[in-house]
Design a protein around this motif. Structure first.
Motif, mmCIF file in Angstrom:
data_model
loop_
_atom_site.group_PDB
_atom_site.id
_atom_site.type_symbol
_atom_site.label_atom_id
_atom_site.label_comp_id
_atom_site.label_asym_id
_atom_site.label_seq_id
_atom_site.Cartn_x
_atom_site.Cartn_y
_atom_site.Cartn_z
ATOM 1 N N VAL A 10 0.861 -1.187 0.000
ATOM 2 C CA VAL A 10 0.000 0.000 0.000
ATOM 3 C C VAL A 10 0.895 1.234 0.000
ATOM 4 O O VAL A 10 1.591 1.511 0.976
ATOM 5 C CB VAL A 10 -0.935 0.018 1.229
ATOM 6 N N GLY A 12 2.905 3.735 -3.221
ATOM 7 C CA GLY A 12 3.969 3.569 -4.230
ATOM 8 C C GLY A 12 4.964 4.699 -4.227
ATOM 9 O O GLY A 12 5.265 5.288 -5.267
ATOM 10 N N ILE A 34 -0.672 -0.728 -4.627
ATOM 11 C CA ILE A 34 -1.834 0.184 -4.701
ATOM 12 C C ILE A 34 -1.355 1.600 -4.410
ATOM 13 O O ILE A 34 -0.730 1.859 -3.375
ATOM 14 C CB ILE A 34 -2.923 -0.205 -3.677
ATOM 15 N N PRO A 36 -2.554 5.928 -5.330
ATOM 16 C CA PRO A 36 -3.611 6.754 -5.943
ATOM 17 C C PRO A 36 -3.279 7.236 -7.350
ATOM 18 O O PRO A 36 -4.173 7.456 -8.139
ATOM 19 C CB PRO A 36 -3.720 7.961 -5.007
ATOM 20 N N ARG A 37 -2.004 7.412 -7.637
ATOM 21 C CA ARG A 37 -1.631 7.942 -8.969
ATOM 22 C C ARG A 37 -0.999 6.854 -9.825
ATOM 23 O O ARG A 37 -0.416 5.909 -9.299
ATOM 24 C CB ARG A 37 -0.591 9.055 -8.829
ATOM 25 N N LEU A 46 10.132 18.032 -5.174
ATOM 26 C CA LEU A 46 8.884 18.807 -5.186
ATOM 27 C C LEU A 46 9.126 20.323 -5.075
ATOM 28 O O LEU A 46 8.373 21.114 -5.636
ATOM 29 C CB LEU A 46 7.936 18.330 -4.075
ATOM 30 N N ASP A 73 -5.511 3.299 -7.049
ATOM 31 C CA ASP A 73 -6.632 3.443 -6.102
ATOM 32 C C ASP A 73 -6.075 3.869 -4.745
ATOM 33 O O ASP A 73 -4.856 3.922 -4.541
ATOM 34 C CB ASP A 73 -7.376 2.099 -5.967
ATOM 35 N N THR A 74 -6.970 4.147 -3.829
ATOM 36 C CA THR A 74 -6.576 4.526 -2.464
ATOM 37 C C THR A 74 -7.168 3.513 -1.497
ATOM 38 O O THR A 74 -8.358 3.196 -1.602
ATOM 39 C CB THR A 74 -7.122 5.936 -2.132
ATOM 40 N N PRO A 235 -0.575 9.724 6.990
ATOM 41 C CA PRO A 235 -1.983 9.349 6.838
ATOM 42 C C PRO A 235 -2.465 8.566 8.053
ATOM 43 O O PRO A 235 -1.674 7.875 8.709
ATOM 44 C CB PRO A 235 -1.978 8.458 5.587
ATOM 45 N N CYS A 283 13.756 10.118 2.480
ATOM 46 C CA CYS A 283 13.929 9.173 1.377
ATOM 47 C C CYS A 283 15.110 8.266 1.711
ATOM 48 O O CYS A 283 15.117 7.073 1.406
ATOM 49 C CB CYS A 283 14.176 9.996 0.127
HETATM 50 C C1 LIG Z 1 10.250 19.153 -0.980
HETATM 51 C C2 LIG Z 1 10.781 17.922 -0.288
HETATM 52 C C3 LIG Z 1 12.137 17.643 -0.352
HETATM 53 C C4 LIG Z 1 12.653 16.506 0.271
HETATM 54 N N1 LIG Z 1 13.995 16.251 0.196
HETATM 55 C C5 LIG Z 1 14.492 15.164 0.771
HETATM 56 C C6 LIG Z 1 15.872 14.861 0.653
HETATM 57 O O1 LIG Z 1 16.633 15.596 0.029
HETATM 58 N N2 LIG Z 1 16.340 13.715 1.236
HETATM 59 C C7 LIG Z 1 15.527 12.871 1.917
HETATM 60 O O2 LIG Z 1 16.028 11.853 2.421
HETATM 61 N N3 LIG Z 1 14.206 13.133 2.064
HETATM 62 C C8 LIG Z 1 13.675 14.260 1.511
HETATM 63 N N4 LIG Z 1 12.326 14.533 1.619
HETATM 64 C C9 LIG Z 1 11.477 13.607 2.419
HETATM 65 C C10 LIG Z 1 11.065 12.413 1.571
HETATM 66 O O3 LIG Z 1 10.454 12.832 0.389
HETATM 67 C C11 LIG Z 1 10.118 11.484 2.323
HETATM 68 O O4 LIG Z 1 10.677 11.177 3.571
HETATM 69 C C12 LIG Z 1 9.884 10.228 1.499
HETATM 70 O O5 LIG Z 1 9.084 10.558 0.381
HETATM 71 C C13 LIG Z 1 9.241 9.083 2.287
HETATM 72 O O6 LIG Z 1 9.103 7.993 1.426
HETATM 73 P P1 LIG Z 1 7.902 6.953 1.603
HETATM 74 O O7 LIG Z 1 8.076 5.917 0.551
HETATM 75 O O8 LIG Z 1 7.797 6.545 2.995
HETATM 76 O O9 LIG Z 1 6.575 7.796 1.301
HETATM 77 P P2 LIG Z 1 6.098 8.682 0.076
HETATM 78 O O10 LIG Z 1 7.208 9.004 -0.831
HETATM 79 O O11 LIG Z 1 5.339 9.774 0.713
HETATM 80 O O12 LIG Z 1 5.108 7.703 -0.692
HETATM 81 C C14 LIG Z 1 3.918 7.240 -0.114
HETATM 82 C C15 LIG Z 1 2.940 6.885 -1.230
HETATM 83 O O13 LIG Z 1 1.790 6.277 -0.643
HETATM 84 C C16 LIG Z 1 0.631 6.793 -1.266
HETATM 85 N N5 LIG Z 1 -0.510 6.652 -0.362
HETATM 86 C C17 LIG Z 1 -0.808 7.389 0.740
HETATM 87 N N6 LIG Z 1 -1.955 6.954 1.296
HETATM 88 C C18 LIG Z 1 -2.357 5.904 0.555
HETATM 89 C C19 LIG Z 1 -3.489 5.048 0.622
HETATM 90 N N7 LIG Z 1 -4.401 5.162 1.584
HETATM 91 N N8 LIG Z 1 -3.640 4.084 -0.328
HETATM 92 C C20 LIG Z 1 -2.709 3.943 -1.301
HETATM 93 N N9 LIG Z 1 -1.619 4.735 -1.414
HETATM 94 C C21 LIG Z 1 -1.458 5.707 -0.502
HETATM 95 C C22 LIG Z 1 1.009 8.249 -1.557
HETATM 96 O O14 LIG Z 1 0.176 8.815 -2.535
HETATM 97 C C23 LIG Z 1 2.460 8.078 -2.019
HETATM 98 O O15 LIG Z 1 2.521 7.815 -3.399
HETATM 99 C C24 LIG Z 1 11.779 15.650 0.991
HETATM 100 C C25 LIG Z 1 10.411 15.923 1.053
HETATM 101 C C26 LIG Z 1 9.913 17.043 0.424
HETATM 102 C C27 LIG Z 1 8.436 17.320 0.492
#
Ligand SMILES: Cc1cc2nc3c(=O)[nH]c(=O)nc-3n(C[C@H](O)[C@H](O)[C@H](O)COP(=O)(O)OP(=O)(O)OC[C@H]3O[C@@H](n4cnc5c(N)ncnc54)[C@H](O)[C@@H]3O)c2cc1C
Length: 389
Positions: A10, A12, A34, A36-37, A46, A73-74, A235, A283
Motif C-alpha cells: 500500500v 507507491g 496500490i 492513488p496515482r 517537489l 486506487d486509495t 496518513p 527518502c
Molecule cells: C520538498 C521535499 C524535499 C525533500 N527532500 C528530501 C531529501 O533531500 N532527502 C531525503 O532523504 N528526504 C527528503 N524529503 C522527504 C522524503 O520525500 C520522504 O521522507 C519520502 O518521500 C518518504 O518515502 P515513503 O516511501 O515513505 O513515502 P512517500 O514518498 O510519501 O510515498 C507514499 C505513497 O503512498 C501513497 N498513499 C498514501 N496513502 C495511501 C493510501 N491510503 N492508499 C494507497 N496509497 C497511498 C502516496 O500517494 C504516495 O505515493 C523531501 C520531502 C519534500 C516534500
C-alpha cells in the motif's frame, strides 16, 4: 487462483516501490502495488516542481518491476482479521501479506490562518498549486517560507534563485539538524541569494492572513505568497483500521518492521515506527526500510526468521538552488559533524543523490535483491542504544 502468495503493497513511494520490486525475487509471489496515482512522485524534487526548475513525476514503467501489478486506487481501510483492504473505488482486495508504505504529507498547521492562507510542498498537488500561485503573483512580491528544516531551506533557496524576494521564517534556528559550521555555510548562501533569514527567539509564526505573517515578537511581515513547511504528518489509515500506531500515527512495529498487532502486516518508510523509535523521515531511510520490509515478508514466506531493521545514516543533503548545496556529514548516531561539502560540489552531490535514487529503484526492478544498503551493520549500534535508553 494459483497457489502463489499474494503480497499487497500500500503506497507507491520510495519505500513501497523498493519493497514491491524486491518481492519479485520469487516467482511464486504475486505483487500488487496500490497507489492513488499512475505515476511515481519523486518527492525530493517537489520544491523544484514548485519553482519550475525540475520535474518530480517519474513514470512507473521507469522504476517499477514489470511483474508488479499496479492498482491506481486509495486504500480506505485495512481489515487485518479478514486479510483484505477496502478501496476508495468501492472494491476490496485480499492479501496474504501486506506492506504498509503510505508515506507522509504536510502536517496540518495549527497556527490561526495557516490552513486557509498558506501553500505547502509535500505532495505533487500542493507543489503544482504553489507553482500556479507564484505565477499569478508579480515576481517582486514577497514570498515567505515558514519553517527552516531541509524542505524550507530548499524551497527558499530555489525560489530566491529564480528571482523571487524571499523571507525565511525559522521559528528558532536555521537548519536545526546542521552542525554550526554547516549552518554558517547555508546562511552565507541564503544571504548571497538575497533571502532574508529570520531566526532566533520570537521568530515563530503565530498567525497568517491573506497578505501577512505575524511573528511571536509582534512583527507583521507582508507576504503575497506564504509557504508552510513546518513538519510532516502521516496518513491516519493504520489508526483508522484499528492498528497500533505511535502518537503521530505511524504503524507501530517490532525491529523486523512487523506490526505489533499482526504478523502479516509489515511497515516501511515515513509511515513506520519500529519499536516506537522511527528514523528521521526521509527518502534516505525509506529506501532501506522498503528493502527490509520486503526481506521480512520473503523470510516469512520461506519459513525463516526475519532479520532486524538496521538503519544507517551518514549525512543530510540539502540543495541551495541549482548552483549550490550542502552535504552535511553525520556520525553513526545521526548527529551532524563539522565536516560538510558545500557550494558547487555540494550541489553536484545532491543532484547525484536525486538521480541515484531513481536509478536504485530501476536497478532493483531489473535485478531484484541487488540493493544492499539495508544490510550494512553500522546502524545496529545506534538502534541498540536507542532501545536501551
Ligand atoms: C520538498 C521535499 C524535499 C525533500 N527532500 C528530501 C531529501 O533531500 N532527502 C531525503 O532523504 N528526504 C527528503 N524529503 C522527504 C522524503 O520525500 C520522504 O521522507 C519520502 O518521500 C518518504 O518515502 P515513503 O516511501 O515513505 O513515502 P512517500 O514518498 O510519501 O510515498 C507514499 C505513497 O503512498 C501513497 N498513499 C498514501 N496513502 C495511501 C493510501 N491510503 N492508499 C494507497 N496509497 C497511498 C502516496 O500517494 C504516495 O505515493 C523531501 C520531502 C519534500 C516534500
Amino acid at each position: 487462483m494459483s497457489g502463489n502468495t499474494n503480497v499487497t503493497v500500500v503506497g507507491g513511494g520510495y519505500a513501497g516501490v523498493m519493497a514491491a520490486n524486491r518481492l519479485t525475487r520469487r516467482d511464486d509471489v504475486n505483487v500488487t502495488l496500490i497507489n492513488p496515482r499512475t505515476a511515481f512522485v519523486h518527492r525530493i524534487r517537489l520544491h523544484q516542481q514548485a519553482a519550475g526548475t525540475g520535474e518530480a513525476v517519474v513514470e512507473y514503467r521507469d522504476v517499477l518491476a514489470e511483474g508488479v501489478r499496479l492498482v491506481a486506487d486509495t486504500v480506505t481501510r485495512i481489515d487485518a482479521a479478514g486479510r483484505g483492504v477496502s478501496l476508495a473505488s468501492g472494491g476490496t482486495l485480499g492479501y496474504d501479506h501486506l506492506i504498509y508504505a503510505v508515506g507522509s504529507g504536510s502536517a496540518a498547521p495549527e497556527v490561526p490562518g495557516a490552513a486557509e492562507f498558506t501553500h505547502q510542498v509535500s505532495t505533487l498537488e500542493e507543489a503544482r498549486r504553489l507553482w500556479s500561485a507564484l505565477h499569478a503573483t508579480p515576481s517582486s512580491a514577497v514570498v515567505t517560507v515558514v519553517g527552516a528544516g531541509p524542505t524550507g531551506i530548499e524551497t527558499a533557496a530555489e525560489l530566491a534563485e529564480r528571482g523571487r524576494s524571499v523571507t525565511l521564517v525559522c521559528g528558532a534556528e536555521l537548519g536545526p539538524y546542521l552542525h554550526a559550521r554547516g549552518r554558517r555555510s547555508v546562511a552565507r548562501r541564503l544571504a548571497a541569494l538575497g533571502v532574508t533569514v529570520l531566526a532566533g527567539p520570537g521568530t515563530e509564526a503565530t498567525a497568517v492572513t491573506r497578505d501577512a505573517v505575524r511573528l511571536r515578537d509582534g512583527r507583521e511581515l507582508p507576504s503575497a505568497v506564504t509557504v508552510w513547511t513546518a513538519g510532516f504528518g502521516v496518513p491516519d489509515l493504520a489508526a483508522r483500521s484499528g492498528l497500533s500506531t505511535d502518537a503521530v500515527g505511524r504503524l507501530l512495529t517490532d525491529e523486523t518492521l512487523t506490526s505489533v498487532d499482526d504478523e502479516r502486516i509489515v511497515a516501511a518508510g515515513d509511515s513506520a515506527a519500529p519499536s516506537g523509535l522511527p528514523p528521521r523521515m526521509s527518502c534516505q531511510a525509506a529506501m532501506p526500510l522498503g528493502a527490509r520490509a520486503a526481506d521480512t515478508v520473503l523470510s516469512r514466506i520461506a519459513d525463516e526468521p526475519p532479520a532486524t531493521f538496521n538503519q544507517v545514516f551518514g549525512a543530510q543533503c540539502i540543495s541551495l538552488g541549482r548552483d549550490a548545496g550542502i552535504f552535511q556529514f553525520a556520525d553513526k548516531y545521526d548527529v551532524a559533524v563539522w565536516l560538510s561539502i558545500a557550494g558547487g560540489p555540494g550541489a553536484k552531490l545532491k543532484e547525484l543523490v536525486c538521480t541515484g535514487v531513481v536509478k536504485q529503484l530501476a536497478k532493483e526492478a531489473h535485478r531484484p535483491g541487488g540493493y544492499r544498503l539495508h544490510l550494512l551493520t553500522r546502524g545496529d549500534t545506534r538502534r541498540r542504544l536507542l532501545r536501551a535508553a
